[in-house]
Enzyme design. Structure first.
Site, short mmCIF file in Angstrom:
data_model
loop_
_atom_site.label_atom_id
_atom_site.label_comp_id
_atom_site.label_asym_id
_atom_site.label_seq_id
_atom_site.Cartn_x
_atom_site.Cartn_y
_atom_site.Cartn_z
N LYS A 86 0.81 -1.22 0.00
CA LYS A 86 0.00 0.00 0.00
C LYS A 86 0.85 1.27 0.00
O LYS A 86 0.45 2.29 -0.52
CB LYS A 86 -0.94 0.01 1.20
CG LYS A 86 -2.11 -0.96 1.02
CD LYS A 86 -3.28 -0.59 1.92
CE LYS A 86 -4.50 -1.39 1.53
NZ LYS A 86 -4.35 -2.83 1.86
N GLU A 122 -10.26 7.34 3.01
CA GLU A 122 -11.13 6.47 3.77
C GLU A 122 -10.31 5.24 4.16
O GLU A 122 -9.30 4.95 3.52
CB GLU A 122 -12.33 6.05 2.94
CG GLU A 122 -12.13 4.79 2.06
CD GLU A 122 -11.06 4.93 0.97
OE1 GLU A 122 -10.74 6.07 0.59
OE2 GLU A 122 -10.54 3.88 0.54
N SER A 172 1.72 -9.75 -0.69
CA SER A 172 1.37 -8.33 -0.61
C SER A 172 1.66 -7.69 0.75
O SER A 172 1.89 -6.49 0.83
CB SER A 172 -0.11 -8.15 -0.96
OG SER A 172 -0.93 -8.95 -0.12
C1 LIG Z 1 -5.18 -3.85 1.42
C2 LIG Z 1 -4.46 -5.10 1.19
C3 LIG Z 1 -4.80 -5.98 0.14
C4 LIG Z 1 -5.98 -5.76 -0.77
O1 LIG Z 1 -5.87 -4.66 -1.61
P1 LIG Z 1 -5.60 -4.80 -3.17
O2 LIG Z 1 -5.92 -3.44 -3.69
O3 LIG Z 1 -6.49 -5.87 -3.71
O4 LIG Z 1 -4.17 -5.15 -3.34
C5 LIG Z 1 -4.04 -7.13 -0.02
N1 LIG Z 1 -3.01 -7.42 0.79
C6 LIG Z 1 -2.65 -6.61 1.80
C7 LIG Z 1 -1.51 -6.99 2.66
C8 LIG Z 1 -3.36 -5.43 2.04
O5 LIG Z 1 -3.00 -4.63 3.04
#
Ligand SMILES: *Cc1c(COP(=O)(O)O)cnc(C)c1O
Length: 393
Positions: free
Chosen positions: A84, A106, A374
């Site tokens: 993010k 948000e 992610s």
């Molecule tokens: C917010 C988040 C997501 C989901 O958001 P995407 O826009 O689909 O990438 C996925 N993994 C983590 C660790 C997050 O914090």
């Protein structure tokens, strides 16, 4: 393709009040994406502050177990613990270049709020975060974290307030204050130009991964896996491989408890087209178009829609999407922790589970796989403990 569309999806379905802000943002984005100074500053922040390039790590134990070559793209190692930060640094830098005096965002569980507050603190722009009151109660520490970072946090929507109330309130604020305010959207969702803007800032994931895998293996991967909430980490890594038809792209949605309405957040596999938050895309809705409640074990996937580009890739069959249940994600969380000493975010655990299922069906010998990790799972440890104890009862 008309402006702001991915095939039939996307667009700008918003009130007239917001059009000037979207047009201004579109112009600024078109200008700064070609501006070498902007690119240099963004790259510098990614490198010195966020910690890029992130590693592409060969998971040897998992590779042995699955009889495959499994690589993890380590977005979990970035500052604030997930991908993010890429988008938030990019958007707040853009806001600064646009001479905006104020940042709003948000947040659902608080992760996007924390990343936005972090970037705003770094670049010294006052920041206000809208968060549903129920979310704020459940994630009290994230509320406190954002305040420590200097952001103002406003609980909205009354006792039951969640992400949807937070989005509505942020949009209301933006339409009142467009001249001085930039609204940082957290995923590849919302009206044009946001899906393209966020894609642009997240595409660094795929560009790096492509170079890294070619260096390590001298070939492109057979398949790439990423979880899909709004879809920004997935678009981030997929974007560099879209033209390589031999690379399978697989998105893991939140299958939750069951395919029943209200018990999942699998917008592509279980939803149908409609309009959500300014964009024509797939979403979970009933016959009358009322948007369903959603559920996922991971707060970051708990969203009733999906970015319009994913709707396009889905219909075009360039990417495939699978629903991963809460249970499957929990098992994958445990697996990666034990096998590799890496606690993945529950969101990312969905991608690990999708990779495992794909491997079970794949006939190819020793396939080459990349999983986009992610985020890190430290934030989820208490929840995982609660769920495992519940299961034992
Ligand atoms: C917010 C988040 C997501 C989901 O958001 P995407 O826009 O689909 O990438 C996925 N993994 C983590 C660790 C997050 O914090």
């Amino acid at each position: 393709m008309p402006k702001g569309y991915f095939g039939n999806f996307g667009g700008q379905f918003v009130s007239e009040l917001l059009m000037p802000a979207l047009e201004e943002l579109e112009k600024a984005f078109a200008h700064f994406r070609r501006d070498l100074n902007f690119q240099r500053e963004f790259r510098y922040l990614l490198k010195t502050y966020a910690g890029r390039p992130s590693l592409l790590y060969k998971a040897e134990n998992l590779s042995k177990l699955w009889q495959a070559r499994v690589y993890l793209k380590r977005e979990d190692l970035l500052h604030t613990g997930s991908h993010k930060i890429n988008n938030c640094l990019g958007q707040v830098l853009l806001a600064k270049k646009m001479s905006k005096k104020r940042i709003i965002a948000e947040t659902g569980a608080g992760q996007h709020g924390v990343a936005t507050a972090t970037a705003a603190a770094l670049m010294k722009i006052p920041c206000k975060i809208y968060m549903g009151e129920e979310d704020l109660r459940r994630q009290a520490l994230n509320g406190f974290r954002m305040r420590l970072l200097g952001a103002e946090v406003e609980g909205v929507g009354g006792e039951k307030g969640t992400l949807r109330d937070a989005v509505n309130e942020a949009l209301r604020d933006w339409s009142r204050t467009v001249g001085e305010t930039h609204y940082v959207i957290g995923s590849v969702i919302g009206p044009h130009p946001f899906p393209s803007l966020v894609r642009y800032f997240q595409s660094v994931i795929g560009r790096e991964a492509r170079v890294q895998i070619l260096r390590a293996e001298r070939s492109l991967p057979d398949a790439i896996f990423a979880c899909v909430g709004g879809g920004s980490n997935a678009i981030g890594i997929f974007s560099a491989f879209l033209k390589d038809k031999q690379v399978e792209l697989i998105g893991a949605e939140a299958g939750g408890l069951s395919p029943r309405p209200g018990e999942n957040a699998a917008s592509l596999t279980l939803g149908r087209p409609g309009i959500l938050q300014g964009s024509l895309t797939y979403l979970l809705q009933d016959e009358e178009g009322i948007v369903h409640e959603v559920h996922s074990v991971s707060a970051g996937l708990d969203y009733p829609g999906v970015g319009p580009e994913h709707a396009y890739l889905y219909e075009k069959k360039r990417a495939r999407y699978v629903a991963i249940s809460d249970q499957e994600a929990l098992s994958a969380f445990a697996l990666l922790s034990r096998e590799e000493g890496i606690l993945p975010a529950l969101e990312s655990s969905h991608a690990v589970a999708a990779a495992q299922k794909w491997r079970e069906k794949c006939k190819k010998k020793n396939p080459l796989m990349i999983i986009n990790l992610s985020g890190r799972g430290d934030k989820d440890v208490a929840e995982v403990q609660r769920l495992l104890e519940e299961k034992q009862k």
